[in-house]
Design an enzyme around this catalytic site. Structure first.
Site, PDB file in Angstrom:
ATOM      1  N   VAL A 242       0.392  -1.549   0.298  1.00 24.48           N
ATOM      2  CA  VAL A 242      -0.140  -0.084   0.017  1.00 24.48           C
ATOM      3  C   VAL A 242       0.919   0.948   0.104  1.00 24.48           C
ATOM      4  O   VAL A 242       1.926   1.678   1.041  1.00 24.48           O
ATOM      5  CB  VAL A 242      -1.285   0.508   1.425  1.00 24.48           C
ATOM      6  CG1 VAL A 242      -2.052   1.264   1.522  1.00 24.48           C
ATOM      7  CG2 VAL A 242      -2.117  -1.213   1.158  1.00 24.48           C
ATOM      8  N   CYS A 243       0.234   1.964  -0.738  1.00 23.69           N
ATOM      9  CA  CYS A 243       1.116   3.127  -1.278  1.00 23.69           C
ATOM     10  C   CYS A 243       2.807   3.288  -1.128  1.00 23.69           C
ATOM     11  O   CYS A 243       3.391   2.302  -1.824  1.00 23.69           O
ATOM     12  CB  CYS A 243       0.912   4.285   0.146  1.00 23.69           C
ATOM     13  SG  CYS A 243       1.442   5.922  -0.203  1.00 23.69           S
ATOM     14  N   LEU A 244       3.786   3.750   0.044  1.00 21.15           N
ATOM     15  CA  LEU A 244       4.965   3.483  -0.073  1.00 21.15           C
ATOM     16  C   LEU A 244       5.451   1.632   0.084  1.00 21.15           C
ATOM     17  O   LEU A 244       6.458   1.433  -0.896  1.00 21.15           O
ATOM     18  CB  LEU A 244       5.170   3.460   1.506  1.00 21.15           C
ATOM     19  CG  LEU A 244       7.119   3.001   1.311  1.00 21.15           C
ATOM     20  CD1 LEU A 244       8.012   4.495   0.372  1.00 21.15           C
ATOM     21  CD2 LEU A 244       7.492   4.033   2.816  1.00 21.15           C
ATOM     22  N   GLY A 245       4.640   0.560   0.335  1.00 16.36           N
ATOM     23  CA  GLY A 245       5.200  -0.577   0.189  1.00 16.36           C
ATOM     24  C   GLY A 245       4.377  -1.141  -1.350  1.00 16.36           C
ATOM     25  O   GLY A 245       5.306  -1.956  -1.697  1.00 16.36           O
ATOM     26  N   MET A 246       4.076  -0.474  -1.627  1.00 16.37           N
ATOM     27  CA  MET A 246       3.888  -1.021  -3.399  1.00 16.37           C
ATOM     28  C   MET A 246       5.189  -0.425  -4.163  1.00 16.37           C
ATOM     29  O   MET A 246       5.917  -1.021  -5.223  1.00 16.37           O
ATOM     30  CB  MET A 246       2.393  -0.353  -4.125  1.00 16.37           C
ATOM     31  CG  MET A 246       2.331  -0.603  -5.902  1.00 16.37           C
ATOM     32  SD  MET A 246       2.429  -2.519  -5.459  1.00 16.37           S
ATOM     33  CE  MET A 246       2.860  -2.535  -6.904  1.00 16.37           C
TER      34      MET A 246
END
Length: 310
Positions: A242-246
C-alpha cells in the site's frame, strides 16, 4: 470548552426536531463490590446541563448488562425517562454493538424523536448485519497476516488497514490474526545488535499466511520492508503493498529480478542509477511524501513494447 458552547448554540439554530444530544457516560463496576456506580453519570449530566445542554439519550458504558434498578436510578436523578437510558455493555465483537443498540430501542427512539422515515428494507439490512455478526462469532479458522511497518508500537497507526483486513477475512469466513513486525527488526544490523528481536521478527514473518507492507515516510526501516517483500515474492506468499509498500515492491523487483542493485526511489536516494520511483516536483512541498500520486500526471512511456503500454 469551545466545542460544547458551539453545540449549545447549534441546538437553537438546528431546532429541536433536528437536534438530538447523546451523552455517553461510564458506569464503573468495582470488582470488590460488583455494584454498578451511577454517581459519575449523575455528575457528568449535571455538569452538561450547567453548560446549557440537556441529553436526549444517556448511553451508559458497562462491563455487564445494567440492572433495572440502576437504570431507574439514573433516570430519576438525571431527569430523563427510563427508555432514554441506554445500556451498552461489553459484547463479544464490535459487530454486535448495532444489534445491541437496536435491542435497547435506539432505532425506535430516533424514528419518533427526529421524525425519521425508514425504508421498507431496513429490517432486511439489519438481518443481513445479524448474519454477519453470527458468522464472525462462529468463525474458527485463523488467517494470519504479517504487517511490516515502522509504527507497529502505535495501535492506531494502521487502523484503516486493519479494519479492511478484518472485513476481508470475514468475507472468507476466517478470523484475522495480525502479526505486527517492525521492519527495522528484519535488517541484518539488528541481528548484531538485538539478535532475539531479529529472529522473532523473521519467525513471525515466515509463519504468516500473507504479507502486507503499508504506507509510510522516511528512510528508516525501508530496507527491512524490501527484505520482507523479497521473501514473500520468492516464497510465493500473498503480498499487498500500500502506497510506499507498493513503491518498495517495485524497488525490490528491480534490484533482485532485473539485477539493478542500485535501484531505489529518489525520495531515499536522489542519485540512484536506476530511479524506478521518481519524485514529482509539482506535488513535493519540500517535505517527505513527494512520491505520492495525488492527482493526474502525464506519463510518457519510452518503450512501446512494455507490458504497461499495452
Amino acid at each position: 470548552m469551545p466545542f460544547i458552547e458551539a453545540f449549545r448554540q447549534f441546538q437553537f439554530k438546528a431546532k429541536r426536531e433536528n437536534f438530538c444530544n447523546i451523552h455517553v457516560s461510564l458506569v464503573p463496576q468495582p470488582s470488590t463490590t460488583g455494584e454498578q456506580k451511577t454517581k459519575p453519570t449523575q455528575n457528568s449530566v449535571r455538569e452538561l446541563r450547567g453548560l446549557g445542554l440537556s441529553p436526549d439519550l444517556i448511553v451508559c458504558r458497562c462491563t455487564t448488562p445494567m440492572e433495572k434498578s440502576v437504570k431507574e436510578k439514573i433516570s430519576m436523578f438525571c431527569h430523563v425517562e427510563p427508555e432514554q437510558v441506554i445500556c451498552v455493555y461489553d459484547v463479544c465483537s464490535l459487530y454486535r454493538v448495532p444489534l445491541l443498540l437496536e435491542a435497547e430501542g435506539v432505532v425506535g427512539y430516533f424514528k419518533e424523536r427526529l421524525n425519521l422515515q425508514f425504508e421498507a428494507n431496513s429490517r432486511r439490512l439489519l438481518n443481513k448485519w445479524k448474519e454477519m455478526a453470527d458468522r464472525y462469532d462462529r468463525t474458527l479458522e485463523i488467517c494470519s497476516i504479517a504487517l511490516v511497518g515502522k509504527y507497529t508500537k502505535l495501535s492506531d497507526s494502521y487502523a484503516s488497514v486493519i479494519k479492511a483486513l478484518e472485513h476481508s477475512a470475514l468475507a472468507i469466513n476466517q478470523k484475522l490474526e495480525v502479526k505486527y513486525i517492525d521492519s527495522a527488526d528484519l535488517e541484518p544490523c539488528r541481528q548484531l545488535d538485538e539478535p532475539v528481536k531479529y529472529h522473532e521478527a523473521w519467525q513471525n514473518l515466515c509463519s504468516a499466511n500473507g504479507v502486507l507492507v503499508p504506507g509510510g515516510f522516511g528512510f528508516r526501516g525501508t530496507e527491512g520492508k524490501i527484505l520482507a517483500i523479497a521473501w514473500a515474492r520468492r516464497q510465493k506468499k500473498p503480498f499487498l503493498g500500500v502506497c510506499l509498500g507498493m513503491q518498495l515492491a517495485v524497488v525490490e523487483f528491480a534490484r533482485n529480478a532485473l539485477n539493478w542493485p542500485d535501484a531505489n526511489s529518489t525520495e531515499f536516494n536522489p542519485n540512484t542509477k536506476y530511479p524506478v520511483v521518481i519524485d514529482m516536483p509539482e506535488h513535493n512541498p519540500g517535505e517527505m511524501g513527494g512520491t505520492m500520486r495525488l492527482g493526474k500526471r502525464r506519463t510518457i512511456l519510452k518503450e512501446k513494447n512494455s507490458v504497461l503500454s499495452t
